[in-house]
Design an enzyme around this catalytic site. Structure first.
Site, PDB file in Angstrom:
ATOM      1  N   HIS A 183       0.768  -1.065  -0.105  1.00  0.00           N
ATOM      2  CA  HIS A 183       0.086  -0.025   0.000  1.00  0.00           C
ATOM      3  C   HIS A 183       0.864   1.219   0.124  1.00  0.00           C
ATOM      4  O   HIS A 183       2.125   1.159   0.273  1.00  0.00           O
ATOM      5  CB  HIS A 183      -0.965   0.133   1.196  1.00  0.00           C
ATOM      6  CG  HIS A 183      -2.031  -0.813   1.244  1.00  0.00           C
ATOM      7  ND1 HIS A 183      -2.015  -2.348   1.376  1.00  0.00           N
ATOM      8  CD2 HIS A 183      -3.350  -0.575   0.714  1.00  0.00           C
ATOM      9  CE1 HIS A 183      -3.182  -2.706   1.292  1.00  0.00           C
ATOM     10  NE2 HIS A 183      -4.361  -1.772   0.751  1.00  0.00           N
ATOM     11  N   LYS A 216      -0.658   4.817   4.484  1.00  0.00           N
ATOM     12  CA  LYS A 216      -1.694   4.029   5.590  1.00  0.00           C
ATOM     13  C   LYS A 216      -1.281   3.599   6.886  1.00  0.00           C
ATOM     14  O   LYS A 216       0.036   3.686   6.893  1.00  0.00           O
ATOM     15  CB  LYS A 216      -1.630   2.435   4.688  1.00  0.00           C
ATOM     16  CG  LYS A 216      -2.858   1.718   5.387  1.00  0.00           C
ATOM     17  CD  LYS A 216      -3.055   0.421   4.206  1.00  0.00           C
ATOM     18  CE  LYS A 216      -4.103  -0.487   4.669  1.00  0.00           C
ATOM     19  NZ  LYS A 216      -5.288  -0.007   4.904  1.00  0.00           N
TER      20      LYS A 216
END
Length: 267
Positions: free
Chosen positions: A155, A159
């Site tokens: 990601h 995040k």
């Protein structure tokens, strides 16, 4: 079809902006309100670049629920605040659709109990991309036949939680179809702490965080002489919107909490 009135918590964030855009593109959806502490009082459309929408940001979910008549709360905020947001919404008679990850198993069980007591529908989905949901389901099925498995999720570097909610949901689905056993060599030693990833039910989950990524996951299954890879890539946040749209429509038909988008798909 009557218009569904929606409050978006985190409407000024990356996902929240996409949700507002999706709402504006669907005639049977109405943006009732949006929440952003830093943009309180400003027109939502002007802040996010749509032009005036004549709907102003409120500073909190509690204020938005009190001020606006709505049927659904869509929440893409932070792990620290999402549980309280769901509780406030259910107590106000508003159905939550939650894409914020970071809720614990205990949190989800407590929210399930609250929804049962109130007869309220709610949907919490670690991932709203239809392809990602199919990846999770297929991984659960593959684990019946190829129990040696590792998960690698990647990601963007903003995040907050690791592993991702998608990786955790995938791990749970795999564990349901696989007897727990410790993989790898029994004498294995990590030269660097964490080199083998997080341990879950005998297999490993790895998290990558880098700028330029959005949301990506591959599940690797190994067997004698073979490797099966099940992979999904979200290339932009628009990929999540069909799932959010479906959840908004379906949550009004529910009287309980559903965890995972796969439970409202015809699979």
């Amino acid at each position: 079809m009557m218009s569904i009135r929606i409050i978006v918590a985190g409407a000024n964030g990356r996902m929240g902006r996409e949700v507002v855009k999706m709402i504006q593109q669907n005639d049977h959806f109405t943006l009732a309100g949006g929440v952003s502490r830093s943009q309180k009082g400003r027109d939502i459309g002007e802040v996010i670049g749509f032009g005036p929408l004549e709907v102003a940001f409120t500073g909190s979910v509690e204020e938005a629920l009190a001020k606006h008549d709505a049927e659904v709360l869509v929440d893409f905020t932070t792990p620290q605040s999402v549980k309280e947001h769901v509780e406030l919404a259910v107590q106000a008679g508003v159905r939550p659709v939650v894409g914020t990850s970071g809720l614990s198993e205990r949190d989800i069980k407590e929210l399930e109990q609250l929804c049962r007591e109130r007869g309220s529908g709610a949907i919490i989905a670690p991932n709203f991309a239809i392809g990602a949901v199919l990846m999770m389901v297929f991984a659960g099925q593959a684990a019946k036949y190829l129990p040696h498995v590792e998960i690698i999720e990647s990601h963007h570097d903003r995040k907050l939680d690791a592993p991702s909610g998608t990786a955790m949901k995938t791990a749970e689905l795999i564990a349901e179809n696989r007897h727990e056993f410790k993989q790898g060599h029994q004498g294995e030693e990590e030269v660097l702490d964490g080199a083998r990833g997080a341990y879950y039910q005998g297999f490993r989950v790895h998290s990558v965080r880098l700028p330029g990524l959005v949301a990506h996951q591959e599940v690797l299954f190994g067997g004698p002489g073979q490797l099966l890879t099940i992979r999904h890539d979200s290339l932009n946040r628009e990929s999540f919107m069909p799932g959010v749209k479906l959840a908004i429509e379906k949550v009004l038909e529910l009287d309980h909490l559903v965890y995972g988008l796969e439970n409202i798909l015809d699979l």
